[in-house]
Motif scaffolding. Structure first.
Motif, PDB file in Angstrom:
ATOM      1  N   PHE A  27      57.288  20.014 122.153  1.00  0.00           N
ATOM      2  CA  PHE A  27      58.010  19.586 120.955  1.00  0.00           C
ATOM      3  C   PHE A  27      57.889  20.586 119.808  1.00  0.00           C
ATOM      4  CE2 PHE A  27      56.645  15.650 123.186  1.00  0.00           C
ATOM      5  CZ  PHE A  27      57.886  15.350 123.707  1.00  0.00           C
ATOM      6  N   LEU A  33      62.579  17.675 120.106  1.00  0.00           N
ATOM      7  CA  LEU A  33      62.266  16.593 119.166  1.00  0.00           C
ATOM      8  C   LEU A  33      63.417  15.599 119.093  1.00  0.00           C
ATOM      9  CD1 LEU A  33      60.727  18.687 116.270  1.00  0.00           C
ATOM     10  CD2 LEU A  33      59.516  17.021 117.664  1.00  0.00           C
ATOM     11  N   VAL A  36      63.565  12.848 121.715  1.00  0.00           N
ATOM     12  CA  VAL A  36      62.680  11.714 121.445  1.00  0.00           C
ATOM     13  C   VAL A  36      63.237  10.846 120.323  1.00  0.00           C
ATOM     14  CG1 VAL A  36      60.382  11.075 120.601  1.00  0.00           C
ATOM     15  CG2 VAL A  36      60.625  12.858 122.329  1.00  0.00           C
ATOM     16  N   THR A  37      63.591  11.460 119.200  1.00  0.00           N
ATOM     17  CA  THR A  37      64.036  10.663 118.053  1.00  0.00           C
ATOM     18  C   THR A  37      65.375   9.974 118.318  1.00  0.00           C
ATOM     19  OG1 THR A  37      64.985  12.621 116.973  1.00  0.00           O
ATOM     20  CG2 THR A  37      62.716  11.994 116.376  1.00  0.00           C
ATOM     21  N   TYR A  54      55.733   6.467 113.365  1.00  0.00           N
ATOM     22  CA  TYR A  54      55.541   7.404 114.470  1.00  0.00           C
ATOM     23  C   TYR A  54      55.280   8.798 113.937  1.00  0.00           C
ATOM     24  CZ  TYR A  54      60.297   9.306 113.967  1.00  0.00           C
ATOM     25  OH  TYR A  54      61.433   9.909 113.500  1.00  0.00           O
ATOM     26  N   ILE A  56      55.254  12.899 115.786  1.00  0.00           N
ATOM     27  CA  ILE A  56      55.415  13.719 116.984  1.00  0.00           C
ATOM     28  C   ILE A  56      54.682  15.025 116.742  1.00  0.00           C
ATOM     29  CG2 ILE A  56      57.029  14.848 118.553  1.00  0.00           C
ATOM     30  CD1 ILE A  56      59.170  12.834 117.562  1.00  0.00           C
ATOM     31  N   LEU A  61      52.929  12.179 121.186  1.00  0.00           N
ATOM     32  CA  LEU A  61      53.411  11.414 120.050  1.00  0.00           C
ATOM     33  C   LEU A  61      52.644  10.117 119.949  1.00  0.00           C
ATOM     34  CD1 LEU A  61      56.027   9.011 120.691  1.00  0.00           C
ATOM     35  CD2 LEU A  61      56.433  11.003 122.099  1.00  0.00           C
TER      36      LEU A  61
END
Length: 141
Positions: A27, A33, A36-37, A54, A56, A61
Motif C-alpha cells: 500500500f 490504497l 481497499v478504500t 480505519y 492503512i 490495515l
C-alpha cells in the motif's frame, strides 16, 4: 456455512487487523490504497458495514467496524481486494510481488494460485476498553 471470522457479539464494534502475507509492502501507491478504500465504501453502501475508523499502513490495515453480517463482509472484503490487488500487480508487471504472493500461499489453499492476506481472526471480547495489539486478528471492543 464455515467461517474463519466468528463474531460473538453481533452488531458490536470490532477492531480488525488485516495483514499482507509476508508483511509485503503493497500500500505505497495510490492504486493499491484505492482498491481497499473503494471496496470499504462499497461495503458501507451495499453491505451494511459501519466503518467507525480505519488506518492503512504500507503492509496492513486496522479498522473498527460493525455489521449484522460482519463475518461475511470481512470474507468478501479479503476476497475482493485480494483479486483486485493481484490484477493490479499483473497490470503493473510487478513480477516480484506476484511471485511472493504465490510462494507464500498456504498449502491448503488449492483453489487459488496466490494469497494476499494473512489468515487469522480470533475474536477477543474485551469490554473494558483495552486492545490486544499483536498479529492479524479480530477483536471486539
Amino acid at each position: 456455512m464455515r467461517t474463519r471470522y466468528k463474531i460473538i457479539d453481533i452488531g458490536a464494534p470490532h477492531f480488525i487487523t488485516s495483514t499482507v502475507v509476508g508483511w509485503l509492502t503493497v500500500f505505497t501507491r495510490r492504486k493499491y490504497l484505492d482498491i481497499v478504500t473503494d471496496f470499504l465504501s462499497f461495503c458501507r453502501q451495499q453491505k451494511g458495514l459501519l466503518l467507525h475508523a480505519y488506518v492503512i499502513l504500507d503492509n496492513h490495515l486496522h479498522m473498527i467496524v460493525s455489521s449484522d453480517s460482519l463475518s461475511e463482509v470481512i470474507r468478501d472484503f479479503k476476497r475482493h481486494t485480494a483479486r483486485e490487488i493481484i490484477a493490479a500487480a499483473r497490470l503493473d508487471n510487478k513480477l516480484w510481488l506476484l511471485e511472493r504472493f504465490e510462494s507464500l500461499k498456504r498449502a491448503h489453499k488449492d483453489s487459488s494460485r496466490d494469497q494476499v492476506w494473512q489468515e487469522g481472526g480470533s475474536p477477543l471480547n474485551d469490554y473494558n476498553g483495552g486492545y490486544a495489539a499483536a498479529g492479524t486478528g479480530l477483536y471486539s471492543l
